[in-house]
Design a protein around this motif. Structure first.
Motif, PDB file in Angstrom:
ATOM      1  N   CYS A 212       0.859  -1.188   0.000  1.00 49.66           N
ATOM      2  CA  CYS A 212       0.000   0.000   0.000  1.00 49.66           C
ATOM      3  C   CYS A 212       0.893   1.235   0.000  1.00 49.66           C
ATOM      4  CB  CYS A 212      -0.973   0.010   1.176  1.00 49.66           C
ATOM      5  SG  CYS A 212      -0.220   0.257   2.787  1.00 49.66           S
ATOM      6  N   ASP A 213       0.383   2.325  -0.560  1.00 46.30           N
ATOM      7  CA  ASP A 213       1.167   3.553  -0.655  1.00 46.30           C
ATOM      8  C   ASP A 213       1.563   4.080   0.718  1.00 46.30           C
ATOM      9  OD1 ASP A 213       1.096   3.508  -3.417  1.00 46.30           O
ATOM     10  OD2 ASP A 213      -0.583   4.923  -3.572  1.00 46.30           O
ATOM     11  N   ASN A 214       0.679   3.970   1.702  1.00 49.53           N
ATOM     12  CA  ASN A 214       0.974   4.459   3.041  1.00 49.53           C
ATOM     13  C   ASN A 214       2.203   3.761   3.620  1.00 49.53           C
ATOM     14  OD1 ASN A 214       0.485   6.010   5.441  1.00 49.53           O
ATOM     15  ND2 ASN A 214      -0.461   4.207   6.350  1.00 49.53           N
ATOM     16  N   ALA A 215       2.291   2.451   3.438  1.00 52.99           N
ATOM     17  CA  ALA A 215       3.446   1.711   3.954  1.00 52.99           C
ATOM     18  C   ALA A 215       4.721   2.129   3.228  1.00 52.99           C
ATOM     19  CB  ALA A 215       3.221   0.205   3.824  1.00 52.99           C
ATOM     20  N   ARG A 216       4.620   2.313   1.910  1.00 53.49           N
ATOM     21  CA  ARG A 216       5.810   2.720   1.147  1.00 53.49           C
ATOM     22  C   ARG A 216       6.293   4.086   1.605  1.00 53.49           C
ATOM     23  NH1 ARG A 216       6.042   3.608  -5.294  1.00 53.49           N
ATOM     24  NH2 ARG A 216       4.586   5.257  -4.745  1.00 53.49           N
ATOM     25  N   GLU A 217       5.370   4.996   1.803  1.00 56.25           N
ATOM     26  CA  GLU A 217       5.744   6.350   2.200  1.00 56.25           C
ATOM     27  C   GLU A 217       6.298   6.400   3.615  1.00 56.25           C
ATOM     28  OE1 GLU A 217       2.094   8.433   1.513  1.00 56.25           O
ATOM     29  OE2 GLU A 217       2.215   8.074  -0.655  1.00 56.25           O
TER      30      GLU A 217
ATOM     31  N   CYS B 179       7.751   3.625   5.125  1.00 54.85           N
ATOM     32  CA  CYS B 179       8.638   2.479   5.310  1.00 54.85           C
ATOM     33  C   CYS B 179       9.929   2.947   5.969  1.00 54.85           C
ATOM     34  CB  CYS B 179       8.943   1.828   3.958  1.00 54.85           C
ATOM     35  SG  CYS B 179       9.907   0.326   4.086  1.00 54.85           S
ATOM     36  N   PRO B 180      10.331   2.257   7.015  1.00 51.14           N
ATOM     37  CA  PRO B 180      11.570   2.653   7.687  1.00 51.14           C
ATOM     38  C   PRO B 180      12.777   2.255   6.842  1.00 51.14           C
ATOM     39  CG  PRO B 180      10.808   0.584   8.570  1.00 51.14           C
ATOM     40  CD  PRO B 180       9.752   1.054   7.601  1.00 51.14           C
ATOM     41  N   TYR B 181      13.888   2.815   7.176  1.00 51.28           N
ATOM     42  CA  TYR B 181      15.128   2.399   6.532  1.00 51.28           C
ATOM     43  C   TYR B 181      15.553   1.083   7.171  1.00 51.28           C
ATOM     44  CZ  TYR B 181      20.052   1.936   5.557  1.00 51.28           C
ATOM     45  OH  TYR B 181      21.269   1.433   5.185  1.00 51.28           O
ATOM     46  N   PHE B 182      15.697   0.067   6.357  1.00 47.58           N
ATOM     47  CA  PHE B 182      16.208  -1.212   6.833  1.00 47.58           C
ATOM     48  C   PHE B 182      17.677  -1.287   6.443  1.00 47.58           C
ATOM     49  CE2 PHE B 182      11.749  -2.366   6.943  1.00 47.58           C
ATOM     50  CZ  PHE B 182      11.688  -3.189   8.058  1.00 47.58           C
ATOM     51  N   PRO B 183      18.565  -1.502   7.428  1.00 44.17           N
ATOM     52  CA  PRO B 183      19.996  -1.593   7.108  1.00 44.17           C
ATOM     53  C   PRO B 183      20.276  -2.911   6.382  1.00 44.17           C
ATOM     54  CG  PRO B 183      19.632  -2.054   9.421  1.00 44.17           C
ATOM     55  CD  PRO B 183      18.293  -1.675   8.831  1.00 44.17           C
ATOM     56  N   THR B 184      19.892  -2.964   5.140  1.00 42.69           N
ATOM     57  CA  THR B 184      19.980  -4.195   4.384  1.00 42.69           C
ATOM     58  C   THR B 184      20.150  -3.878   2.909  1.00 42.69           C
ATOM     59  OG1 THR B 184      18.811  -6.246   3.860  1.00 42.69           O
ATOM     60  CG2 THR B 184      17.462  -4.305   4.170  1.00 42.69           C
ATOM     61  N   THR B 185      20.481  -4.871   2.160  1.00 43.69           N
ATOM     62  CA  THR B 185      20.586  -4.707   0.712  1.00 43.69           C
ATOM     63  C   THR B 185      19.337  -5.239   0.024  1.00 43.69           C
ATOM     64  OG1 THR B 185      21.733  -6.817   0.550  1.00 43.69           O
ATOM     65  CG2 THR B 185      23.110  -4.835   0.728  1.00 43.69           C
ATOM     66  N   ALA B 186      18.243  -5.308   0.748  1.00 41.81           N
ATOM     67  CA  ALA B 186      16.989  -5.866   0.228  1.00 41.81           C
ATOM     68  C   ALA B 186      16.546  -5.137  -1.034  1.00 41.81           C
ATOM     69  CB  ALA B 186      15.891  -5.785   1.272  1.00 41.81           C
ATOM     70  N   LYS B 187      16.032  -5.918  -1.972  1.00 41.51           N
ATOM     71  CA  LYS B 187      15.375  -5.336  -3.138  1.00 41.51           C
ATOM     72  C   LYS B 187      13.971  -4.957  -2.694  1.00 41.51           C
ATOM     73  CE  LYS B 187      17.873  -8.068  -6.527  1.00 41.51           C
ATOM     74  NZ  LYS B 187      17.773  -9.115  -7.556  1.00 41.51           N
ATOM     75  N   VAL B 188      13.571  -3.733  -3.003  1.00 41.08           N
ATOM     76  CA  VAL B 188      12.269  -3.236  -2.570  1.00 41.08           C
ATOM     77  C   VAL B 188      11.304  -3.231  -3.754  1.00 41.08           C
ATOM     78  CG1 VAL B 188      11.028  -1.298  -1.531  1.00 41.08           C
ATOM     79  CG2 VAL B 188      13.357  -1.840  -0.776  1.00 41.08           C
ATOM     80  N   PHE B 189      10.132  -3.799  -3.524  1.00 43.50           N
ATOM     81  CA  PHE B 189       9.071  -3.847  -4.526  1.00 43.50           C
ATOM     82  C   PHE B 189       7.855  -3.138  -3.945  1.00 43.50           C
ATOM     83  CE2 PHE B 189      11.842  -7.267  -5.597  1.00 43.50           C
ATOM     84  CZ  PHE B 189      11.749  -7.434  -6.965  1.00 43.50           C
ATOM     85  N   HIS B 190       7.024  -2.594  -4.831  1.00 45.47           N
ATOM     86  CA  HIS B 190       5.810  -1.922  -4.362  1.00 45.47           C
ATOM     87  C   HIS B 190       4.662  -2.161  -5.332  1.00 45.47           C
ATOM     88  CE1 HIS B 190       3.073   0.987  -2.672  1.00 45.47           C
ATOM     89  NE2 HIS B 190       2.930   1.529  -3.857  1.00 45.47           N
ATOM     90  N   HIS B 191       3.507  -2.421  -4.754  1.00 46.11           N
ATOM     91  CA  HIS B 191       2.264  -2.446  -5.517  1.00 46.11           C
ATOM     92  C   HIS B 191       1.154  -1.995  -4.573  1.00 46.11           C
ATOM     93  CE1 HIS B 191      -0.250  -3.739  -8.912  1.00 46.11           C
ATOM     94  NE2 HIS B 191      -1.173  -3.827  -7.967  1.00 46.11           N
ATOM     95  N   ASN B 192       0.420  -0.980  -4.977  1.00 45.33           N
ATOM     96  CA  ASN B 192      -0.660  -0.463  -4.139  1.00 45.33           C
ATOM     97  C   ASN B 192      -1.957  -1.210  -4.441  1.00 45.33           C
ATOM     98  OD1 ASN B 192      -1.801   1.440  -2.236  1.00 45.33           O
ATOM     99  ND2 ASN B 192      -2.841   2.343  -3.977  1.00 45.33           N
ATOM    100  N   PHE B 193      -2.359  -2.063  -3.516  1.00 37.13           N
ATOM    101  CA  PHE B 193      -3.637  -2.771  -3.629  1.00 37.13           C
ATOM    102  C   PHE B 193      -4.692  -1.998  -2.852  1.00 37.13           C
ATOM    103  CE2 PHE B 193      -0.406  -6.097  -4.037  1.00 37.13           C
ATOM    104  CZ  PHE B 193      -0.825  -6.729  -5.202  1.00 37.13           C
ATOM    105  N   LEU B 194      -5.918  -1.963  -3.372  1.00 43.46           N
ATOM    106  CA  LEU B 194      -7.017  -1.339  -2.633  1.00 43.46           C
ATOM    107  C   LEU B 194      -7.205  -2.060  -1.306  1.00 43.46           C
ATOM    108  CD1 LEU B 194      -9.670  -0.780  -5.454  1.00 43.46           C
ATOM    109  CD2 LEU B 194      -8.149   0.914  -4.402  1.00 43.46           C
TER     110      LEU B 194
END
Length: 138
Positions: free
Chosen positions: A81-86, A88-103
């Motif tokens: 969801c957009d709220n989580a993306r906006e 989202c905390p900084y994770f000290p990681t090399t994680a690949k981040v994906f986003h999709h806003n579902f209703l």
């Protein structure tokens, strides 16, 4: 070594729980799946019901806060969801981040049948997204 995947949502009650269930089912033993929210709202009973209708039991899931996982080195972080993306905390990681806003199906209004159909629509969208994610990334 298993990939570690975190699914983030606002309240970790619907969308992230549904995605958690599907990713766990599709990834099998290729990944460890976690889900969390920027808040915790408890697992929505309608999310449990709609997943059970598709043969996946998420009734034992808990609603977790993202701070519980801050020290885990994730390979993937998926915001649903957009709220989580906006927020989202900084994770000290090399994680690949994906986003999709579902209703958010928890905000569905109407008759019992109309609300069920909205949950079902979102479930199917998340199912397709999760299947594609596993096929393309794991």
């Amino acid at each position: 070594m298993k990939n570690k995947i975190l699914i983030l949502c606002t309240g970790n009650s619907c969308r992230s729980q549904i995605a958690h269930g599907f990713l766990k089912d599709f990834a099998k033993d290729k990944a460890e799946i976690y889900s969390a929210g920027i808040e915790t709202h408890g697992v929505n009973p309608k999310a449990i019901e709609i997943m059970m209708d598709d043969g996946i039991d998420i009734s034992n899931h808990t609603s977790n806060h993202m701070d519980e996982y801050i020290n885990i080195d994730f390979d993937f972080v998926i915001t649903v969801c957009d709220n989580a993306r906006e927020n989202c905390p900084y994770f000290p990681t090399t994680a690949k981040v994906f986003h999709h806003n579902f209703l958010d199906p928890a905000k569905a209004q109407g008759t019992k049948e109309e609300i069920y159909e909205q949950f079902k629509t979102v479930r199917e969208e998340i199912k397709i997204y999760c299947k594609d994610f596993v096929d393309q990334n794991l």
